[in-house]
Enzyme design. Structure first.
Site, PDB file in Angstrom:
ATOM      1  N   CYS A  65       0.825  -1.108   0.127  1.00 46.85           N
ATOM      2  CA  CYS A  65       0.026  -0.097  -0.067  1.00 46.85           C
ATOM      3  C   CYS A  65       1.110   1.315   0.072  1.00 46.85           C
ATOM      4  O   CYS A  65       1.591   1.298   0.662  1.00 46.85           O
ATOM      5  CB  CYS A  65      -0.898   0.095   1.094  1.00 46.85           C
ATOM      6  SG  CYS A  65      -1.707   1.547   1.588  1.00 46.85           S
ATOM      7  N   CYS A  84      -1.046   4.127  -6.698  1.00 49.26           N
ATOM      8  CA  CYS A  84      -1.813   3.416  -5.614  1.00 49.26           C
ATOM      9  C   CYS A  84      -2.003   1.788  -6.018  1.00 49.26           C
ATOM     10  O   CYS A  84      -2.360   1.650  -7.471  1.00 49.26           O
ATOM     11  CB  CYS A  84      -3.325   4.034  -5.763  1.00 49.26           C
ATOM     12  SG  CYS A  84      -4.557   3.138  -4.472  1.00 49.26           S
TER      13      CYS A  84
END
Length: 262
Positions: free
Chosen positions: A70, A177
């Site tokens: 992440c 992302c």
């Protein structure tokens, strides 16, 4: 060999699938946080606390490396996780692939969450690796959440909105992302302009998986027998399976074929 990955949600699927392809024999531990997601709106201190909780749950299973699958968690929690876990457990963060995108020399865009877009972290990477190369930072509100829930209509709307903000001369898009890598081809279709060279997309999953193997002194062995197990932890609890939306993506379906955890 056992490798753990953590994320608030299914954004870690891209890196997990990359590890699975490089080492089909590796046991994998996925530590997700359905109770606390999304992490984007949370304070840095809260993100650090939740990441540490997920990491402790994963570490209890004895992995040889921990991947933070992440970008948001890497920005806020990498230093704290390394301070708590290394050198016993190597921690590998996920950094947007700005360096290889800039090396190509053409104008490129960075698609990222609104919180990451314009952040000192991302601006620092641009200044370090893309000095003199035209860069457009494109915020993608709602895209990670739409991917997380496998909401097809919401994904299409968020991708279209971000594509409209992407200059026509862009030749490369950095997926800033990890969720975005799960819909990479839909992003490519939305940004590709007629008559332009094929759009190049830069994700981080492959590089992160390779770095994890390097940190533990292992080599890729994609030909190895597919004996690796899969353990899923949901906010620290033993989970029976991947969250249902994960199976909407090829990466999730690949992991479903794994041997049940022993």
């Amino acid at each position: 060999m056992k490798i753990a990955l953590l994320d608030s949600g299914i954004g870690l699927l891209a890196a997990t699938a990359a590890v699975r392809r490089l080492r089909p024999d590796a046991d994998l531990v996925l530590s997700l946080d359905p109770d606390g997601m999304p992490w984007g709106p949370r304070t840095p201190a809260d993100i650090i606390g939740r990441a540490l909780t997920l990491a402790r749950a994963a570490a209890a299973h004895g992995p040889e490396a921990l991947i933070i699958g992440c970008n948001t968690a890497t920005v806020h929690a990498l230093t704290a996780l390394r301070a708590r876990l290394e050198p016993d457990l190597p921690v590998i963060g996920t950094v947007p692939a700005i360096k290889p995108a800039a090396a190509a020399g053409g104008p490129f865009a960075i698609w990222a969450t609104p919180a990451t877009t314009g952040s000192p972290y991302q601006r620092g990477l641009i200044e370090e690796f893309a000095d003199g190369v035209p860069v457009t930072e494109v915020p993608c509100p709602g895209l990670a959440e739409a991917v997380e829930h496998a909401d097809e209509a919401a994904v299409d709307a968020a991708v279209a909105a971000a594509a409209a903000l992407t200059p026509a001369d862009v030749t490369t898009v950095v997926l800033g992302c990890t969720h975005y890598e799960l819909v990479a081809e839909r992003i490519r279709a939305a940004v590709q302009r007629p008559g332009r060279p094929p759009l190049v997309l830069h994700g981080s999953a492959g590089a992160v998986a390779a770095q994890a193997l390097r940190r533990i002194g292992e080599q890729p062995a994609p030909e190895a027998a597919a004996t690796g197990t899969l353990t899923v932890l949901l906010s620290g609890r033993e989970g029976a399976a991947l969250p249902a939306p994960a199976l909407a993506y090829a990466e999730g379906r690949l992991l479903r074929t794994a041997t049940p955890a022993r």
